[in-house]
Design a protein around this motif. Structure first.
Motif, PDB file in Angstrom:
ATOM      1  N   ASP A 141       0.851  -1.182   0.000  1.00  0.00           N
ATOM      2  CA  ASP A 141       0.000   0.000   0.000  1.00  0.00           C
ATOM      3  C   ASP A 141       0.893   1.240   0.000  1.00  0.00           C
ATOM      4  OD1 ASP A 141      -1.690   2.147   0.647  1.00  0.00           O
ATOM      5  OD2 ASP A 141      -3.091   0.810   1.652  1.00  0.00           O
ATOM      6  N   LYS A 142       0.819   2.057  -1.049  1.00  0.00           N
ATOM      7  CA  LYS A 142       1.705   3.215  -1.171  1.00  0.00           C
ATOM      8  C   LYS A 142       1.472   4.250  -0.080  1.00  0.00           C
ATOM      9  CE  LYS A 142       2.285   2.810  -6.181  1.00  0.00           C
ATOM     10  NZ  LYS A 142       2.090   3.477  -7.493  1.00  0.00           N
ATOM     11  N   SER A 143       0.249   4.356   0.399  1.00  0.00           N
ATOM     12  CA  SER A 143      -0.055   5.368   1.406  1.00  0.00           C
ATOM     13  C   SER A 143       0.470   5.009   2.784  1.00  0.00           C
ATOM     14  CB  SER A 143      -1.571   5.604   1.477  1.00  0.00           C
ATOM     15  OG  SER A 143      -2.240   4.411   1.856  1.00  0.00           O
ATOM     16  N   SER A 144       0.486   3.695   3.110  1.00  0.00           N
ATOM     17  CA  SER A 144       0.901   3.267   4.448  1.00  0.00           C
ATOM     18  C   SER A 144       2.182   2.435   4.438  1.00  0.00           C
ATOM     19  CB  SER A 144      -0.212   2.444   5.100  1.00  0.00           C
ATOM     20  OG  SER A 144      -0.441   1.258   4.366  1.00  0.00           O
ATOM     21  N   ASN A 145       2.608   2.031   3.252  1.00  0.00           N
ATOM     22  CA  ASN A 145       3.785   1.174   3.089  1.00  0.00           C
ATOM     23  C   ASN A 145       3.592  -0.199   3.727  1.00  0.00           C
ATOM     24  OD1 ASN A 145       6.322   1.016   1.833  1.00  0.00           O
ATOM     25  ND2 ASN A 145       7.379   1.180   3.802  1.00  0.00           N
ATOM     26  N   ASN A 146       2.333  -0.578   3.924  1.00  0.00           N
ATOM     27  CA  ASN A 146       2.016  -1.883   4.509  1.00  0.00           C
ATOM     28  C   ASN A 146       1.622  -2.877   3.414  1.00  0.00           C
ATOM     29  OD1 ASN A 146       2.396  -1.077   7.212  1.00  0.00           O
ATOM     30  ND2 ASN A 146       0.331  -0.190   7.271  1.00  0.00           N
TER      31      ASN A 146
END
Length: 321
Positions: A141-146
């Motif tokens: 996930d680009k927004s959370s890096n998860n």
């Protein structure tokens, strides 16, 4: 094309219970479970409740449609003013439920959603065409890096949700398919539901023929059930399978190179090798395992959901080996 086998019927029960739990216990819903349950009873002349509609088997889905059409309630026409008590709004709410169920990250269906459904069905290839993988993949996930799991299978409604919104969450109406089949089918209907297929030979048997000359092979069929003809036509499978003509040629070459006697000798050799104490093989090589390696694909009925073109392989191998 291939069947969807349900190994544990608890999957269906869980599907219903999670929907019921959402409708009974979530706050701020437009409609609660009891309201939709009563509405379903009304449009089916007290024949089916919401639980029966969610769990209805393929043939029962058609009976539900017939009953709703018999009652004759119009929920396709949008009324000039919005009223949460009208049939149109209640029908459309099933589409809202499906959107929540199928959207990644939606906080309404957290424990169970479309991703979990596809995982539990344990099917790796599209049941409509048996040509494309539909397995999930992990992304960041680009927004959370998860990391998160992305569902690559699309869910087709066997009976289109636009025309039959009250079936939008029915278990046997949800078919995990590849993007190609979903885009081609759209709002059309096909004749055979993959959940009904027990033996693929009852619906289609592949063969090969020649394309202009005896040196050019092409995918062909020697049998197709009347019901399955609609799947074949609507999904454009004859045209799609043209790109697999070379696959048939390669498979026929394998059958000639590894004839029955040669395969028997090789199997005997590997079994002898397997008995050695320094063998790298951890277990006995079965005849089916060995032939799967030779033919480059699965070719037994229970394994058709594991790899693309397995039904085509099964029919050619069964006929010519």
């Amino acid at each position: 094309m291939i069947g969807i086998k349900i190994s544990d019927k608890k999957i269906i029960e869980r599907h219903f219970e999670e929907i019921k739990n959402h409708l009974c216990n979530s706050k701020g819903l437009k409609y609660k479970y009891s309201v939709l349950d009563n509405w379903i009873l009304g449009i089916t002349d007290n024949t089916y409740n919401l639980e029966k509609v969610i769990k209805a088997k393929p043939k029962q889905l058609k009976s539900i449609i017939d009953k709703v059409e018999e009652v004759g309630i119009d929920f396709q026409t949008e009324p000039p003013t919005k009223d949460k008590n009208n049939d149109y709004e209640k029908a459309q709410y099933f589409l809202t439920l499906y959107k929540k169920f199928s959207t990644r990250g939606d906080n309404h269906f957290v424990r169970y959603n479309a991703l979990q459904l596809v995982n539990e069905l344990d099917i790796n290839v599209c049941p409509y065409c048996n040509r494309n993988f539909i397995n999930n993949t992990k992304l960041i996930d680009k927004s959370s890096n998860n990391p998160y799991v992305k569902r690559t299978a699309q869910l087709d409604h066997f009976y289109p949700e636009g025309k039959y919104p009250y079936l939008a969450m029915s278990f046997y109406n949800l078919i995990p398919v590849c993007g190609t089949c979903n885009v081609i089918k759209l709002e059309q209907t096909v004749g055979v539901n993959p959940y009904e297929i027990k033996n693929t030979d009852e619906h289609i048997i592949f063969d090969y023929s020649f394309n202009n000359s005896i040196s050019e092979y092409k995918v062909d069929t020697i049998y197709m059930s009347r019901d399955y003809e609609k799947n074949w036509t609507v999904l454009g499978l004859e045209e799609l399978y043209k790109i697999h003509n070379n696959y048939v040629e390669d498979l026929l070459h394998r059958l000639r190179l590894y004839n029955a006697l040669y395969r028997k000798d090789l199997t005997h050799y590997f079994n002898k090798w397997d008995e050695r104490t320094d063998s790298q093989f951890e277990s006995h090589i079965s005849k089916e395992d060995f032939e799967r390696v030779i033919f480059g694909n699965y070719f037994l009925e229970p394994d058709l959901n594991k790899f693309p073109l397995s039904k085509l392989t099964k029919d050619i191998v069964s006929r010519y080996r």
